[in-house]
Design a protein around this motif. Structure first.
Motif, short mmCIF file in Angstrom:
data_model
loop_
_atom_site.label_atom_id
_atom_site.label_comp_id
_atom_site.label_asym_id
_atom_site.label_seq_id
_atom_site.Cartn_x
_atom_site.Cartn_y
_atom_site.Cartn_z
N GLU A 1 -0.20 -14.68 7.98
CA GLU A 1 0.37 -15.73 8.82
C GLU A 1 -0.51 -16.97 8.81
O GLU A 1 -0.01 -18.11 8.83
CB GLU A 1 0.54 -15.22 10.26
CG GLU A 1 1.68 -14.22 10.44
CD GLU A 1 1.77 -13.71 11.86
OE1 GLU A 1 0.84 -14.03 12.66
OE2 GLU A 1 2.73 -13.00 12.18
N ALA A 2 -1.82 -16.76 8.75
CA ALA A 2 -2.75 -17.89 8.78
C ALA A 2 -2.91 -18.54 7.40
O ALA A 2 -2.95 -19.77 7.29
CB ALA A 2 -4.11 -17.41 9.28
N VAL B 1 -1.18 -8.71 8.50
CA VAL B 1 -0.13 -9.54 9.10
C VAL B 1 -0.72 -10.85 9.61
O VAL B 1 -0.21 -11.95 9.29
CB VAL B 1 0.58 -8.79 10.24
CG1 VAL B 1 1.54 -9.74 10.96
CG2 VAL B 1 1.33 -7.58 9.71
N LYS B 2 -1.81 -10.77 10.36
CA LYS B 2 -2.43 -11.99 10.90
C LYS B 2 -3.01 -12.86 9.79
O LYS B 2 -2.91 -14.09 9.84
CB LYS B 2 -3.52 -11.61 11.90
CG LYS B 2 -3.00 -11.03 13.21
CD LYS B 2 -4.13 -10.77 14.19
CE LYS B 2 -3.59 -10.23 15.51
NZ LYS B 2 -4.68 -9.97 16.50
N ALA C 1 5.64 -10.09 3.26
CA ALA C 1 5.24 -11.39 3.78
C ALA C 1 5.48 -12.51 2.76
O ALA C 1 5.24 -13.68 3.05
CB ALA C 1 3.77 -11.36 4.18
N LYS D 1 -0.96 -17.90 4.38
CA LYS D 1 0.28 -18.12 3.63
C LYS D 1 0.04 -18.24 2.12
O LYS D 1 0.42 -19.25 1.49
CB LYS D 1 1.01 -19.36 4.16
CG LYS D 1 1.50 -19.20 5.59
CD LYS D 1 2.21 -20.45 6.05
CE LYS D 1 2.89 -20.23 7.39
NZ LYS D 1 1.98 -19.77 8.46
#
Length: 261
Positions: A127-128, A123-124, A166, A130
């Motif tokens: 998010e960073a 997840v992290k 995601a 993409k």
């Protein structure tokens, strides 16, 4: 007369030297060509019915193709920035095949982590970074630790689901082949379970294990002999990068027209 004879002998000597030099150059080129590794992969090992729509959309619309490679130590040779490792050989191959596309690539190595442990950071990471495409190489640590195959399958399935949720395309990559380690750990359950997840989640599987075993059995690479070291690793990684680029282009259905646009 003596001077004419001397000139003739000298001219003949120079011609002979030139021919010998040319022969030496050709012989060297022939030897070099013989040492070029055979990167051919049987079509069935790269065939997939799964698609990469995010990759296709990025390339066809002129957007950057951002690739994130998630792997263990076998995704590198010396370091994460080693241009000889397969992720960067993949990037080079894609840039060559898709000259109008911007191909960005980053590598996140998580050595000594199981699939479940790696998935915990997805997840992290997404998010960073993409990324449009995530290449997830896993299975080695799970096999070495003898993680329950059913638990491994569940972890891979959950990880792929997170990556897809995601907004990224996903390619699964299984273990690398080694004649030595194959006798020490049970590989088939993890390979089989990755194939099951790939089918259920409709993502391409890059069967690195089968491809490398094919090269070894065909004599293209001697993967049993550890003395070849870094040079062998560079050749294998280069071939893996090229094969992976073909899988990506085919799965994204980027034919000649799309590649030129």
């Amino acid at each position: 007369m003596q001077s004419v004879s001397w000139l003739r002998r000298r001219k003949y000597g120079l011609m002979r030297l030139g021919l010998l030099t040319l022969a030496a150059v050709l012989a060297t080129a022939a030897r070099a060509e013989e040492n070029v590794p055979n990167c051919e992969v049987p079509p069935y090992l790269l065939a997939t019915e799964s698609k990469l729509p995010k990759v296709a959309e990025a390339v066809k619309n002129g957007k950057p193709l951002d690739i994130l490679v998630l792997g263990s130590r076998s995704s590198a040779i010396v370091s994460t920035s080693d241009n000889n490792a397969y992720p960067f050989r993949l990037q080079a191959a894609l840039k060559e095949k898709l000259p109008s596309a911007t191909v960005n690539l980053s590598v996140e190595l998580q050595p000594k982590k199981t699939a479940e442990e790696m998935a915990g950071s997805f997840v992290k990471l997404l998010e960073a970074k993409k990324p449009n495409l995530v290449i997830w190489q896993t299975g080695t640590v799970d096999a070495m630790r003898s993680i329950d195959p059913d638990e491994f399958r569940a972890a891979v399935n959950n990880g792929v689901t997170e990556l897809q949720d995601a907004g990224a395309d996903v390619i699964l990559m299984n273990l690398q082949y080694s004649p030595r380690t194959e006798t020490m750990i049970s590989v088939p359950p993890y390979i089989d379970n990755m194939r099951v997840v790939a089918q259920e989640r409709d993502v391409p599987l890059f069967d690195r294990f089968a491809i490398m075993r094919q090269w070894n059995e065909n004599g293209d690479f001697d993967l049993f002999n550890p003395t070849h070291g870094i040079e062998l690793a560079k050749q294998v990684h280069d071939c893996l990068g090229k094969a992976l680029s073909k899988l990506i282009i085919d799965a994204a259905q980027l034919g000649p027209v799309a590649q030129q646009n």
